[in-house]
Design a protein around this motif. Structure first.
Motif, PDB file in Angstrom:
ATOM      1  N   LEU A 106      -7.102   8.268   2.480  1.00 21.51           N
ATOM      2  CA  LEU A 106      -7.926   7.141   2.651  1.00 21.51           C
ATOM      3  C   LEU A 106      -7.840   5.938   1.479  1.00 21.51           C
ATOM      4  CD1 LEU A 106     -11.264   8.894   3.679  1.00 21.51           C
ATOM      5  CD2 LEU A 106      -9.820   7.440   5.031  1.00 21.51           C
ATOM      6  N   LEU A 107      -7.521   6.743   0.423  1.00 25.03           N
ATOM      7  CA  LEU A 107      -7.263   5.621  -0.723  1.00 25.03           C
ATOM      8  C   LEU A 107      -5.648   4.953  -1.137  1.00 25.03           C
ATOM      9  CD1 LEU A 107      -9.450   7.322  -3.611  1.00 25.03           C
ATOM     10  CD2 LEU A 107      -9.894   5.549  -1.910  1.00 25.03           C
TER      11      LEU A 107
ATOM     12  N   PRO B  84      -4.148   3.129   0.596  1.00 24.33           N
ATOM     13  CA  PRO B  84      -3.986   1.472   0.889  1.00 24.33           C
ATOM     14  C   PRO B  84      -4.455   0.725  -0.531  1.00 24.33           C
ATOM     15  CG  PRO B  84      -5.298   2.131   2.952  1.00 24.33           C
ATOM     16  CD  PRO B  84      -4.963   3.399   1.842  1.00 24.33           C
ATOM     17  N   LEU B  85      -5.333   1.297  -1.154  1.00 18.63           N
ATOM     18  CA  LEU B  85      -5.917   0.876  -2.171  1.00 18.63           C
ATOM     19  C   LEU B  85      -4.589   0.778  -3.397  1.00 18.63           C
ATOM     20  CD1 LEU B  85      -9.522   1.903  -3.109  1.00 18.63           C
ATOM     21  CD2 LEU B  85      -8.641  -0.266  -2.232  1.00 18.63           C
TER      22      LEU B  85
ATOM     23  N   ALA C  81     -11.028  -4.744  -2.696  1.00 19.20           N
ATOM     24  CA  ALA C  81     -10.854  -3.485  -2.244  1.00 19.20           C
ATOM     25  C   ALA C  81     -11.064  -3.279  -0.714  1.00 19.20           C
ATOM     26  CB  ALA C  81     -11.897  -2.422  -2.858  1.00 19.20           C
TER      27      ALA C  81
ATOM     28  N   LEU D 160      -8.332  -1.888   2.056  1.00 21.57           N
ATOM     29  CA  LEU D 160      -8.546  -0.928   2.870  1.00 21.57           C
ATOM     30  C   LEU D 160      -8.415  -1.182   4.157  1.00 21.57           C
ATOM     31  CD1 LEU D 160     -11.419   0.951   1.033  1.00 21.57           C
ATOM     32  CD2 LEU D 160      -9.169   1.823   1.270  1.00 21.57           C
ATOM     33  N   TRP D 161      -8.921  -2.249   4.653  1.00 20.95           N
ATOM     34  CA  TRP D 161      -9.094  -2.577   6.100  1.00 20.95           C
ATOM     35  C   TRP D 161      -7.570  -3.007   6.561  1.00 20.95           C
ATOM     36  CZ3 TRP D 161      -7.461  -7.736   7.765  1.00 20.95           C
ATOM     37  CH2 TRP D 161      -8.031  -7.890   9.265  1.00 20.95           C
TER      38      TRP D 161
ATOM     39  N   TRP E 130      -5.319   0.485   6.907  1.00 24.22           N
ATOM     40  CA  TRP E 130      -5.790   1.188   7.962  1.00 24.22           C
ATOM     41  C   TRP E 130      -5.583   0.636   9.444  1.00 24.22           C
ATOM     42  CZ3 TRP E 130     -11.521   1.810   5.895  1.00 24.22           C
ATOM     43  CH2 TRP E 130     -11.533   2.984   4.852  1.00 24.22           C
TER      44      TRP E 130
END
Length: 318
Positions: free
Chosen positions: A24-25, A27-28, A306, A310-311, A314
């Motif tokens: 999940l992280l 992309p950050l 952030a 993330l958007w 994903w």
């Protein structure tokens, strides 16, 4: 057929996926620079706002119940019944619960009568609504709608909400201004009450606050003086027509209370509210406040960067 037999015994192991949180992280980590970029953009926007914004100064005044009015003898609530004339005469007890004048002073800061007193001062209105006063023409003019005003009018039109027509500053507009721009804070530890007002002109902020307090005190004094005069006139006439001893005694006591109230309203001292601390403004503007705004810009900018990272990450996976 050894080759086939060997293939029949081959095993397939499932692919090992990384833990959920790192996925999940991810992309950050890939777009980490979006967060400081978002903070930098918002900080720049706040700096432009601070550069263009006109500062406001807040004046504060502290008042407390005037000693004279606090010692006011209560009017006999049942006077009309005492003299046998019925409660319909409305004599005495006209104040609900014999509340002190200070309570009516606080509740009456934004009443139409107080606003009408203030609106009689043309200089005050011209300073308060300087953006609507045309000094060259010597008359009021409607201000430009601007981008925000035009967008608001368009939205109201789409929603079917009527757009109020502009009118020159008057007592009704001033009453609304006092209601929304004059703040009253009551202390829980003492009878002191702090009244504040903010304006672009620090000196005017204090003068306007003093004018509002003086007008409210004068209006409470006027109302009580008129009530006392009417009651004194009524009681004097009843006393001249009454021979029964007990009724005369009740009338005399009520008349004495009304005359004492009338003397207090005629005195040249503050009637409802005494000034504990005069209206003063601080050394620095109360708005805008650069440090909280800049800190909020950094925080919101990081969160916004952030969220966008993330958007975007994903969405690329999809």
């Amino acid at each position: 057929m050894p080759g086939l037999m060997d293939g029949a015994h081959e095993t397939y192991e499932p692919a090992v996926l990384p833990p959920l949180l790192p996925r999940l992280l991810a992309p950050l980590r890939a777009r980490w620079w979006w967060m400081p970029a978002g903070a930098a953009l918002l900080v720049a926007a706040v700096l432009v706002y601070l550069w263009r914004a006109e500062p406001e100064w807040t004046a504060r005044m502290t008042v407390y119940p005037a000693p004279a009015s606090e010692g006011l003898a209560p009017r006999p609530a049942g006077l009309a019944g005492l003299v046998g004339l019925g409660a319909s005469l409305g004599v005495g007890g006209s104040k609900s619960g014999d509340a002190p004048p200070f309570r009516y002073f606080l509740d009456g800061l934004a009443t139409p009568d107080v606003a009408a007193r203030l609106a009689a001062d043309d200089a005050l209105l011209r300073t308060l609504y300087d953006y609507e006063w045309d000094a060259d023409a010597g008359q009021w003019r409607a201000p430009g709608r601007g981008l925000i005003g035009g967008a608001r009018d368009l939205l109201f039109g789409l929603l079917g909400v009527p757009v109020p027509a502009w009118r020159p500053p008057d007592a009704a507009r001033l009453r609304d201004y006092i209601e929304y721009r004059v703040e009253v804070v009551t202390s829980v530890r003492s009878p002191l009450v702090t009244i504040s007002h903010s304006h672009r002109d620090s000196a005017f902020a204090a003068r306007f606050l003093e004018a509002v307090v003086a007008a409210a005190d004068a209006e409470v004094r006027r109302a009580d003086a008129a009530r006392s005069a009417a009651n004194i006139d009524y009681l004097s006439r009843q006393l001249a027509q009454t021979a029964e001893a007990d009724t005369r005694l009740a009338l005399v006591e009520a008349l004495a209370a009304e005359e004492r109230s009338a003397m207090l309203t005629a005195a040249a001292t503050p009637y409802a509210a005494e000034v504990f601390s005069p209206a003063v403004t601080g050394r620095f503007p109360s708005w805008p406040r650069p440090v909280p705004l800049l800190l909020a810009a950094v925080f919101v900018g990081v969160l916004l960067g952030a969220a966008l990272a993330l958007w975007r990450g994903w969405r690329s996976v999809e």
